[in-house]
Structures are given as C-alpha cells and as structure tokens.
Motif scaffolding. Structure first.
Motif, PDB file in Angstrom:
ATOM      1  N   LEU A  86       0.960  -1.089   0.055  1.00  0.00           N
ATOM      2  CA  LEU A  86      -0.096  -0.152  -0.024  1.00  0.00           C
ATOM      3  C   LEU A  86       0.817   1.198  -0.047  1.00  0.00           C
ATOM      4  N   TYR A  87       1.817   1.451   1.041  1.00  0.00           N
ATOM      5  CA  TYR A  87       2.564   2.705   1.180  1.00  0.00           C
ATOM      6  C   TYR A  87       3.801   3.155   0.156  1.00  0.00           C
ATOM      7  N   VAL A  88       4.162   1.884  -0.147  1.00  0.00           N
ATOM      8  CA  VAL A  88       5.434   2.052  -1.217  1.00  0.00           C
ATOM      9  C   VAL A  88       4.892   1.860  -2.433  1.00  0.00           C
ATOM     10  N   GLU A  89       4.473   0.809  -2.852  1.00  0.00           N
ATOM     11  CA  GLU A  89       3.997   0.383  -4.125  1.00  0.00           C
ATOM     12  C   GLU A  89       2.679   1.289  -4.891  1.00  0.00           C
ATOM     13  N   LYS A  90       1.778   1.355  -3.961  1.00  0.00           N
ATOM     14  CA  LYS A  90       0.526   1.836  -4.427  1.00  0.00           C
ATOM     15  C   LYS A  90       0.692   3.599  -4.262  1.00  0.00           C
ATOM     16  N   GLU A  91       0.765   3.867  -2.957  1.00  0.00           N
ATOM     17  CA  GLU A  91       0.385   5.416  -2.673  1.00  0.00           C
ATOM     18  C   GLU A  91       1.724   6.070  -2.706  1.00  0.00           C
ATOM     19  N   LYS A  92       2.738   5.361  -2.724  1.00  0.00           N
ATOM     20  CA  LYS A  92       4.126   5.888  -2.661  1.00  0.00           C
ATOM     21  C   LYS A  92       4.448   7.106  -1.650  1.00  0.00           C
ATOM     22  N   THR A  93       3.898   6.878  -0.432  1.00  0.00           N
ATOM     23  CA  THR A  93       3.950   7.920   0.729  1.00  0.00           C
ATOM     24  C   THR A  93       5.281   7.499   1.282  1.00  0.00           C
ATOM     25  N   ILE A  94       5.969   6.411   1.183  1.00  0.00           N
ATOM     26  CA  ILE A  94       7.389   6.277   1.713  1.00  0.00           C
ATOM     27  C   ILE A  94       7.922   5.467   0.547  1.00  0.00           C
ATOM     28  N   THR A  95       9.302   5.239   0.695  1.00  0.00           N
ATOM     29  CA  THR A  95       9.913   4.459  -0.047  1.00  0.00           C
ATOM     30  C   THR A  95      10.171   3.236   0.420  1.00  0.00           C
ATOM     31  N   SER A  96      10.572   2.189  -0.262  1.00  0.00           N
ATOM     32  CA  SER A  96      11.142   0.908   0.453  1.00  0.00           C
ATOM     33  C   SER A  96      12.226   0.909   1.390  1.00  0.00           C
ATOM     34  N   SER A 142       7.172 -12.468   0.107  1.00  0.00           N
ATOM     35  CA  SER A 142       6.973 -11.426  -0.739  1.00  0.00           C
ATOM     36  C   SER A 142       7.738 -10.277   0.166  1.00  0.00           C
ATOM     37  N   ALA A 143       7.415 -10.092   1.416  1.00  0.00           N
ATOM     38  CA  ALA A 143       7.748  -9.122   2.084  1.00  0.00           C
ATOM     39  C   ALA A 143       9.253  -9.117   2.131  1.00  0.00           C
ATOM     40  N   ALA A 144       9.962 -10.353   2.362  1.00  0.00           N
ATOM     41  CA  ALA A 144      11.294 -10.595   2.576  1.00  0.00           C
ATOM     42  C   ALA A 144      12.101 -10.231   1.208  1.00  0.00           C
ATOM     43  N   VAL A 145      11.443 -10.665  -0.068  1.00  0.00           N
ATOM     44  CA  VAL A 145      11.904 -10.135  -1.194  1.00  0.00           C
ATOM     45  C   VAL A 145      11.970  -8.783  -1.432  1.00  0.00           C
ATOM     46  N   ASN A 146      10.919  -7.910  -1.162  1.00  0.00           N
ATOM     47  CA  ASN A 146      10.853  -6.503  -1.494  1.00  0.00           C
ATOM     48  C   ASN A 146      11.774  -5.768  -0.330  1.00  0.00           C
ATOM     49  N   MET A 147      12.134  -6.468   0.831  1.00  0.00           N
ATOM     50  CA  MET A 147      12.826  -5.724   1.892  1.00  0.00           C
ATOM     51  C   MET A 147      14.353  -5.773   1.353  1.00  0.00           C
ATOM     52  N   VAL A 148      14.687  -7.185   0.784  1.00  0.00           N
ATOM     53  CA  VAL A 148      15.946  -7.303   0.374  1.00  0.00           C
ATOM     54  C   VAL A 148      16.379  -6.268  -0.668  1.00  0.00           C
ATOM     55  N   LYS A 149      15.590  -6.091  -1.592  1.00  0.00           N
ATOM     56  CA  LYS A 149      15.639  -4.942  -2.677  1.00  0.00           C
ATOM     57  C   LYS A 149      16.024  -3.890  -2.043  1.00  0.00           C
ATOM     58  N   GLY A 150      15.672  -3.321  -1.097  1.00  0.00           N
ATOM     59  CA  GLY A 150      15.900  -2.036  -0.299  1.00  0.00           C
ATOM     60  C   GLY A 150      17.211  -2.004   0.401  1.00  0.00           C
ATOM     61  N   ALA A 151      17.498  -3.208   1.075  1.00  0.00           N
ATOM     62  CA  ALA A 151      18.491  -3.379   1.822  1.00  0.00           C
ATOM     63  C   ALA A 151      19.817  -3.533   1.108  1.00  0.00           C
TER      64      ALA A 151
END
Length: 179
Positions: free
Chosen positions: A48-58, A141-150
């Motif tokens: 919601l906040y990163v991909e859809k609304e873009k209110t924060i970054t990953s 899914s959350a882990a994969v997306n978090m690894v991309k940012g880390a």
C-alpha cells in the motif's frame, strides 16, 4: 509536510485528526489479518504505502522496520507507532498502535471463551491450516521486497555474508557484529 521527520505537528488540527482516523481505520483492518505475525503486515504496508500510494520508499519502510525490531516490545507495534508518528504525529502513532491491537484482542477473547468448542471443530482446524499455508508466500513477498531495499550496493552482499559467517561459524555476538 509528509516525511519531514517531525511527526507533522505543523499540520492543521482538523487535517491531523482526519489523517489519524484514516490511519486508525487502515491499521484496524490490517489488525484483523495478523495471521503470520508482523512480517505479513509489513508486506501489506509495502504494497500500500510503497508501491501503491508511494508515501514512503522501500528504504524508509526498511529503516522503520529495523528500528521497530530493535526497540523493546512487539516489532509490529513499534513499526505501527513509528509509521503513524511519521505520517500523523503523536496522535497518528498512538491510534495506529491501538488499531493494531484491538482486533486481535477481540478475536483472542472470543476464541479463549469458546476454546473447547473451537479446539474440537474440524472446520475451524482446517481453516487454521489453510491460513498457515497462505502466510508463507505473503512473508516471502515481504522479504524479497525488503532485500531489494537493503542490498542496493554490491558491498552490502559481501558484508551480509561475512556477518552471517562470523555469527554462524565463529560465534561472534550479534552486538559485536552491529558495532
């Protein structure tokens, strides 16, 4: 004013209440689906906040999650407070935490009251097995997306592998690895 790091205290009172109410409703809805613990909620926040609304970054979600894990208390309660404070000030943070704990508390109260009936019901036990199976891809899914940012830079992989090896094979304490 979003993301100014000051909790949006300069936001008009009416706007702050409106934002806090919206946060409460969203986190209450998410609190109804806490199967799988905090990581499944982080996955929903990512979507919601990163991909859809873009209110924060990953990266910001990763930072909030890292700080939330390092503070005393439950990780997801801390993350809810930190995110709510970032977006809606103290009121937003407080209401996010209240919203996160209310639905599970009500569900657990009902389950506790009727425990013997639920424990022996084949349908309820089958539903719980299905919920457990659905949680694995959500957390993955959350882990994969978090690894991309880390791991944005190649040295990050080397440092993570070195820390993992030091911890696993040489018993170096987590505190020393962080220092």
């Amino acid at each position: 004013q979003e993301g100014n790091g000051k909790g949006n205290e300069s936001m008009p009172r009416k706007e702050q209440w409106k934002k806090a109410l919206w946060l409460y409703l969203y986190f209450a809805k998410v609190g109804c689906y806490t199967f799988g613990g905090g990581w499944s909620i982080i996955a929903q926040m990512q979507k919601l906040y990163v991909e859809k609304e873009k209110t924060i970054t990953s990266q910001e979600l990763l930072d909030i999650t890292s700080v939330g894990r390092s503070l005393p208390g439950t990780m997801i309660g801390n993350v809810a407070m930190l995110y709510g404070y970032r977006v809606g000030g103290f009121l937003g943070g407080f209401l996010c935490v209240v919203a996160m704990i209310t639905p599970p508390m009500l569900v657990l109260s009902v389950i506790t009251y009727f425990y013997t009936l639920f424990k022996e019901n084949l349908w309820v036990m089958s539903a719980m097995t299905g919920v457990r199976a659905a949680i694995v891809p959500i957390i993955a899914s959350a882990a994969v997306n978090m690894v991309k940012g880390a791991f944005r830079f190649p040295p990050c992989f080397v440092l993570a592998a070195a820390a993992f090896a030091l911890y696993l094979f040489f018993n170096v304490s987590c505190v020393m690895l962080v220092v």
